[in-house]
Write a protein that holds these residues in place. Structure first.
Motif, PDB file in Angstrom:
ATOM      1  N   ASP A   6     -70.897  38.807  -2.922  1.00  0.00           N
ATOM      2  CA  ASP A   6     -70.646  40.286  -2.473  1.00  0.00           C
ATOM      3  C   ASP A   6     -69.327  40.492  -2.628  1.00  0.00           C
ATOM      4  N   VAL A   7     -68.552  39.969  -1.942  1.00  0.00           N
ATOM      5  CA  VAL A   7     -66.980  40.131  -1.607  1.00  0.00           C
ATOM      6  C   VAL A   7     -66.433  40.243  -3.028  1.00  0.00           C
ATOM      7  N   LEU A   8     -66.683  39.288  -3.814  1.00  0.00           N
ATOM      8  CA  LEU A   8     -66.069  39.293  -5.206  1.00  0.00           C
ATOM      9  C   LEU A   8     -66.402  40.369  -6.222  1.00  0.00           C
ATOM     10  N   ASP A   9     -67.549  41.017  -6.001  1.00  0.00           N
ATOM     11  CA  ASP A   9     -68.186  42.164  -6.682  1.00  0.00           C
ATOM     12  C   ASP A   9     -67.059  43.208  -6.432  1.00  0.00           C
ATOM     13  N   PHE A  10     -66.649  43.266  -5.341  1.00  0.00           N
ATOM     14  CA  PHE A  10     -65.683  44.402  -4.953  1.00  0.00           C
ATOM     15  C   PHE A  10     -64.067  44.051  -5.304  1.00  0.00           C
TER      16      PHE A  10
ATOM     17  N   THR B 260     -67.263  40.186   6.235  1.00  0.00           N
ATOM     18  CA  THR B 260     -68.201  39.420   5.248  1.00  0.00           C
ATOM     19  C   THR B 260     -67.513  38.165   5.154  1.00  0.00           C
ATOM     20  N   ARG B 261     -66.334  37.996   4.816  1.00  0.00           N
ATOM     21  CA  ARG B 261     -65.652  36.649   4.565  1.00  0.00           C
ATOM     22  C   ARG B 261     -65.869  35.899   5.901  1.00  0.00           C
ATOM     23  N   GLU B 262     -65.830  36.396   7.188  1.00  0.00           N
ATOM     24  CA  GLU B 262     -65.801  35.566   8.024  1.00  0.00           C
ATOM     25  C   GLU B 262     -67.428  34.941   8.646  1.00  0.00           C
ATOM     26  N   LEU B 263     -68.272  35.993   8.004  1.00  0.00           N
ATOM     27  CA  LEU B 263     -69.587  35.340   8.169  1.00  0.00           C
ATOM     28  C   LEU B 263     -69.980  34.484   7.144  1.00  0.00           C
ATOM     29  N   ALA B 264     -69.549  34.504   6.053  1.00  0.00           N
ATOM     30  CA  ALA B 264     -69.777  33.347   5.072  1.00  0.00           C
ATOM     31  C   ALA B 264     -68.740  31.969   5.437  1.00  0.00           C
TER      32      ALA B 264
ATOM     33  N   SER C 267     -66.373  43.862 -10.623  1.00  0.00           N
ATOM     34  CA  SER C 267     -66.934  44.646 -11.414  1.00  0.00           C
ATOM     35  C   SER C 267     -67.784  45.729 -10.833  1.00  0.00           C
ATOM     36  N   LEU C 268     -67.573  45.773  -9.467  1.00  0.00           N
ATOM     37  CA  LEU C 268     -68.452  46.918  -8.691  1.00  0.00           C
ATOM     38  C   LEU C 268     -69.959  47.011  -9.070  1.00  0.00           C
ATOM     39  N   SER C 269     -70.548  46.024  -9.695  1.00  0.00           N
ATOM     40  CA  SER C 269     -71.827  46.214 -10.294  1.00  0.00           C
ATOM     41  C   SER C 269     -72.996  46.540  -9.217  1.00  0.00           C
ATOM     42  N   ASP C 270     -72.607  45.771  -8.308  1.00  0.00           N
ATOM     43  CA  ASP C 270     -73.749  45.841  -6.982  1.00  0.00           C
ATOM     44  C   ASP C 270     -73.897  47.585  -6.515  1.00  0.00           C
ATOM     45  N   ILE C 271     -72.870  48.220  -6.300  1.00  0.00           N
ATOM     46  CA  ILE C 271     -72.578  49.530  -5.705  1.00  0.00           C
ATOM     47  C   ILE C 271     -73.176  50.405  -7.082  1.00  0.00           C
TER      48      ILE C 271
ATOM     49  N   LEU D 136     -70.641  17.167  -0.721  1.00  0.00           N
ATOM     50  CA  LEU D 136     -71.463  18.319  -0.114  1.00  0.00           C
ATOM     51  C   LEU D 136     -70.797  19.022   0.667  1.00  0.00           C
ATOM     52  N   LEU D 137     -69.719  18.293   1.718  1.00  0.00           N
ATOM     53  CA  LEU D 137     -69.161  18.987   2.540  1.00  0.00           C
ATOM     54  C   LEU D 137     -67.866  19.737   1.663  1.00  0.00           C
ATOM     55  N   ASP D 138     -67.278  19.230   0.670  1.00  0.00           N
ATOM     56  CA  ASP D 138     -66.535  19.962  -0.230  1.00  0.00           C
ATOM     57  C   ASP D 138     -66.943  20.913  -0.717  1.00  0.00           C
ATOM     58  N   LEU D 139     -68.215  21.200  -1.208  1.00  0.00           N
ATOM     59  CA  LEU D 139     -68.761  22.455  -1.770  1.00  0.00           C
ATOM     60  C   LEU D 139     -69.129  23.536  -0.717  1.00  0.00           C
ATOM     61  N   THR D 140     -68.979  23.147   0.750  1.00  0.00           N
ATOM     62  CA  THR D 140     -69.060  24.199   1.570  1.00  0.00           C
ATOM     63  C   THR D 140     -67.679  24.888   1.686  1.00  0.00           C
ATOM     64  N   HIS D 141     -66.781  24.264   1.143  1.00  0.00           N
ATOM     65  CA  HIS D 141     -65.143  24.775   1.177  1.00  0.00           C
ATOM     66  C   HIS D 141     -64.869  25.732  -0.081  1.00  0.00           C
ATOM     67  N   ARG D 142     -65.637  25.121  -1.208  1.00  0.00           N
ATOM     68  CA  ARG D 142     -65.420  25.862  -2.394  1.00  0.00           C
ATOM     69  C   ARG D 142     -66.201  27.125  -2.630  1.00  0.00           C
ATOM     70  N   VAL D 143     -67.424  27.253  -1.889  1.00  0.00           N
ATOM     71  CA  VAL D 143     -68.176  28.328  -1.895  1.00  0.00           C
ATOM     72  C   VAL D 143     -67.354  29.552  -1.246  1.00  0.00           C
ATOM     73  N   ILE D 144     -66.448  28.954  -0.178  1.00  0.00           N
ATOM     74  CA  ILE D 144     -65.978  29.897   0.526  1.00  0.00           C
ATOM     75  C   ILE D 144     -64.461  30.262  -0.075  1.00  0.00           C
ATOM     76  N   THR D 145     -63.841  29.476  -0.863  1.00  0.00           N
ATOM     77  CA  THR D 145     -62.480  29.843  -1.368  1.00  0.00           C
ATOM     78  C   THR D 145     -62.499  30.310  -2.836  1.00  0.00           C
ATOM     79  N   ARG D 146     -63.786  29.892  -3.362  1.00  0.00           N
ATOM     80  CA  ARG D 146     -63.495  30.484  -4.978  1.00  0.00           C
ATOM     81  C   ARG D 146     -63.221  31.993  -5.027  1.00  0.00           C
ATOM     82  N   ASN D 147     -62.604  32.335  -6.288  1.00  0.00           N
ATOM     83  CA  ASN D 147     -62.388  33.646  -6.414  1.00  0.00           C
ATOM     84  C   ASN D 147     -62.807  34.254  -7.798  1.00  0.00           C
ATOM     85  N   LYS D 148     -63.783  33.509  -8.388  1.00  0.00           N
ATOM     86  CA  LYS D 148     -64.659  33.982  -9.622  1.00  0.00           C
ATOM     87  C   LYS D 148     -66.061  33.403  -9.526  1.00  0.00           C
TER      88      LYS D 148
END
Lengths: 321, 421
Positions: free
Chosen positions: A208-212, A276-280, A223-227, A309-321
């Protein structure tokens, strides 16, 4: 057989594999890692042959879960995305157009039916129930998104419920299925479920964040496609809590692109993106906690997979695309 | 006459007692899976919980009437037997349960579910009728019951599971209709893109998916993986059949073999495999399961062939009074295929397609000159006879309910042939 008879279904199948590559096969990755992380070792093998055969068979069955999951995922995409095309193309009624839609629906049905047969072959009715429920959740989530009242669209609870159905249910229930196939206890199965659920929610919130924001840290480069599709996501919902006047704009809808600009303005002034980031992060931590709560296991592969699996929980947060 | 009155009296009795009264089976003939006309009086206070819910019912009053029936001549019984009324009450229980099984959180999905039930009413619930009759026809009697309680509970549970098959079958059937029919609407409406239109399509697709998922959950609850596989295969067949219909090459469209294969996938697979599932749930042998399968398959094929004829003839015996919807949609069915064998030049017309309605007239002309309609009827009769033969090959069973149900199944093989609408 069908693909030989029906070339057009073959094209839909290609779509299937393109989607798999595009998505980096995220879901199957999680599931296979979970399978290893929950590896139940046979402590005193009678002889290597016996241990290997049953371990291999288990692994094959768990891989099957991963395949089924992908089939269900793509079936739902085929059903959702191409019918959205109907929306944007505003009903230009060429035969190709209609064939396109019809074929997309059929292709989705085809994948679903293959998933059903594969599910049946696992001969585990609890797993069948879990994954059938996923299909139901996908439908419910999509319908929730399509048919919201004004109050519902502005409700964080409704949004999180819809997000669970649309995104997290598939991963959570298939993680649980992996655990059940491995003969794990109910407690472990729930931990696997929790991991998948929180990972999925975290993933969607960052999405959601990245869409903005896109790849830039600032607003409006996404891309603002959601809104633009009138889909109200977490950042806007948080912003509405700070700026109630934003709700009026939301209720007007976003076909008028100047409303999009107004909303972005409010969003920039608010802490919507940050919240939103904090909630993620909160959900990512819950996912990590689930892994940490798994029964101790010193096996090297198991430890490696859990760390992954732990690493993935970091990656989902830090990814920027 | 006496039977008929007796049967209708039973149905009236059951209606009066259907609310809040539970009857315990008092006679071996009345217990569990036996199901003659209107014997079901469900306790309405039993909460509907899908396929796992058992309920007990029966009518002590039936006991006396049965003795009367037993003494009547068999020809009288045959006259008065309506296959659909044999299972009518059971069907309404199924309908209620189905309704609760497809309740959705989201109101619009709930509306789609209503569509479901309208469709069910329209179709006379043909499939569930066949399945319930098959369930009774294959009734495995427990020869030396330990005590009434044990036999009844087991038989009741079996019946519930078999009813579940009927419900699942309906859900799969309607899911496929939702996907097929509404997209055909997209065809005829030529893409007028109002939001309602799009909502209608998308929602229909979603509703079909929803029903499919509920069917899967119900299937899983039966905890019989062979049955799950059978019905999962049906879903695949439905898709394959629809795809075959959509994407035929010219050669395929003119091929009788291709057409029969497609018809099996689209129409007969559902009934045949669910009949087989009924047999498997009843613990029948593989041979009996195959007979059940054969009945369903041949009945389904016969049904579709007559359907093809009626699309041309309608309620009139002559051509062109039917809706002609198949040919107008470019769907080539058995009568035309047979006509093409006699008049190869008809193939040219077929290959041109039927968007031009003058081609429809030309085709009808050829059809009228040919024996296409008659040959299709003959083929339908052949399949109906095969279905009847399957019933006759079932292991002998003198139980009255079993005999009645088998006769009803035979009756159906006549009705599919003789119906004119």
């Amino acid at each position: 057989m069908v693909i030989a008879e029906v070339p057009k279904l073959a094209s839909a199948a290609e779509y299937f594999f393109k989607m798999g590559v595009e998505g980096k096969r995220f879901r199957p990755t999680v599931l296979l890692l979970m399978a290893t992380a929950l590896n139940v070792r046979v402590p005193e093998p009678l002889h290597d042959g016996v241990e290997d055969a049953s371990a291999t068979e288990l692994r094959t069955r768990q891989q099957c879960i991963a395949e089924i999951t992908e089939m269900i995922h793509v079936a739902s995409l085929l059903h959702d995305d191409v019918l959205d095309d109907a929306d944007t193309r505003r009903g230009i009624g060429s035969l190709n157009f209609v064939m396109g839609n019809k074929l997309a629906v059929l292709a989705g049905d085809f994948l679903l039916s293959r998933a059903c047969v594969a599910l049946a072959s696992l001969k585990n009715t609890e797993v069948v129930t879990l994954l059938a429920t996923v299909v139901e959740h996908l439908v419910t989530g999509e319908t929730m998104q399509m048919t919201t009242s004004s109050d519902q669209r502005c409700s964080m609870d409704y949004y999180m419920q819809k997000t669970y159905y649309k995104t997290a249910s598939l991963i959570s229930n298939s993680c649980k299925a992996i655990a059940l196939l491995a003969g794990q206890t109910a407690e472990v199965a729930i931990l696997a479920f929790d991991y998948g659920k929180n990972l999925g929610l975290a993933y969607q919130l960052i999405d959601d964040v990245l869409d903005f924001t896109g790849t830039s840290a600032s607003l409006g480069k996404g891309s603002l496609s959601d809104i633009r599709h009138g889909i109200i996501t977490a950042p806007i919902l948080f912003a509405m809590e700070e700026f109630p006047q934003l709700r009026t704009v939301v209720e007007q809808g976003f076909e008028d692109s100047s409303n999009v600009d107004i909303a972005l303005e409010y969003l920039g002034k608010s802490r919507g993106i940050q919240k939103t980031r904090e909630l993620a992060v909160k959900h990512a931590n819950l996912a990590a906690a689930a892994i940490d709560s798994l029964p101790e296991n010193n096996d090297e592969d198991v430890t490696k997979s859990r760390r992954a699996l732990l690493d993935l929980t970091h990656r989902v947060i830090t990814r920027n695309k | 006459m006496l039977i008929y009155r007796g049967l209708s009296r039973i149905s009236r009795i059951s209606k009066k007692t259907s609310f809040g009264r539970r009857w315990l089976p008092s006679h071996p003939l009345l217990s569990g899976a036996s199901h003659s006309a209107a014997a079901a009086a469900a306790d309405s206070s039993v909460k509907v919980l899908g396929c796992r819910e058992a309920y007990s019912w029966s009518l002590p009053a039936l006991h006396g009437i049965r003795h009367q029936i037993h003494h009547q001549s068999s020809s009288v019984i045959e006259e008065q037997l309506d296959p659909f009324s044999l299972v009518a009450d059971e069907l309404s229980i199924l309908a209620k349960r189905l309704r609760s099984m497809v309740v959705a959180e989201v109101p619009k999905l709930a509306s789609a579910a209503e569509y479901f039930f309208k469709m069910g009413v329209e179709g006379k619930r043909f499939r569930p009728t066949v399945l319930l009759l098959m369930a009774t026809a294959l009734n495995v009697r427990v020869p030396e019951p330990l005590h009434d309680g044990v036999e009844d509970a087991l038989a009741t549970e079996l019946r519930t599971r078999q009813q579940c098959i009927a419900e699942i079958t309906e859900m799969i059937h309607v899911a496929s209709l939702l996907h097929d029919d509404v997209l055909d609407d997209a065809d005829t409406r030529r893409g007028i893109g109002s939001l309602n239109f799009v909502m209608g399509n998308k929602l229909a697709v979603l509703a079909g998916d929803f029903l499919l998922s509920r069917a899967c959950v119900a299937l899983a609850s039966l905890k019989n993986t062979e049955v799950v596989t059978l019905l999962a295969t049906v879903v695949e067949h439905l898709v394959t059949g629809e795809t075959m219909q959509m994407t035929t090459s010219s050669d395929q469209r003119c091929s009788m073999d291709y057409y029969m294969q497609k018809t099996y996938y689209k129409t007969a697979s559902l009934i045949s495999n669910s009949c087989k599932a009924i047999a498997l749930l009843a613990g029948q042998t593989a041979e009996v399961a195959i007979l059940a399968f054969d009945y369903g398959k041949n009945l389904g094929l016969a049904y579709q062939l007559i359907d093809d004829v009626l699309d041309f003839t309608g309620t009139s015996a002559s051509l062109g009074k039917g809706s002609l919807s198949d040919i107008r949609h470019g769907i080539i069915t058995a009568p035309i295929l047979f006509a093409m064998e006699e008049f190869p030049q008809l193939r040219t017309v077929v290959e041109q397609g039927f968007e031009d309605s003058s081609n429809v007239d030309i085709a009808l002309e050829y059809l009228g000159k040919s024996r296409g309609i008659q040959k299709t009827r003959e083929l339908a009769v052949k399949h109906a006879n095969l279905a009847a033969a399957a019933i006759d090959s079932l292991p002998e069973n003198n139980d009255e309910d079993v005999t009645k149900s088998r006769r009803a199944l035979l009756d159906l093989t006549h009705r599919v042939i003789t119906r004119n609408k």
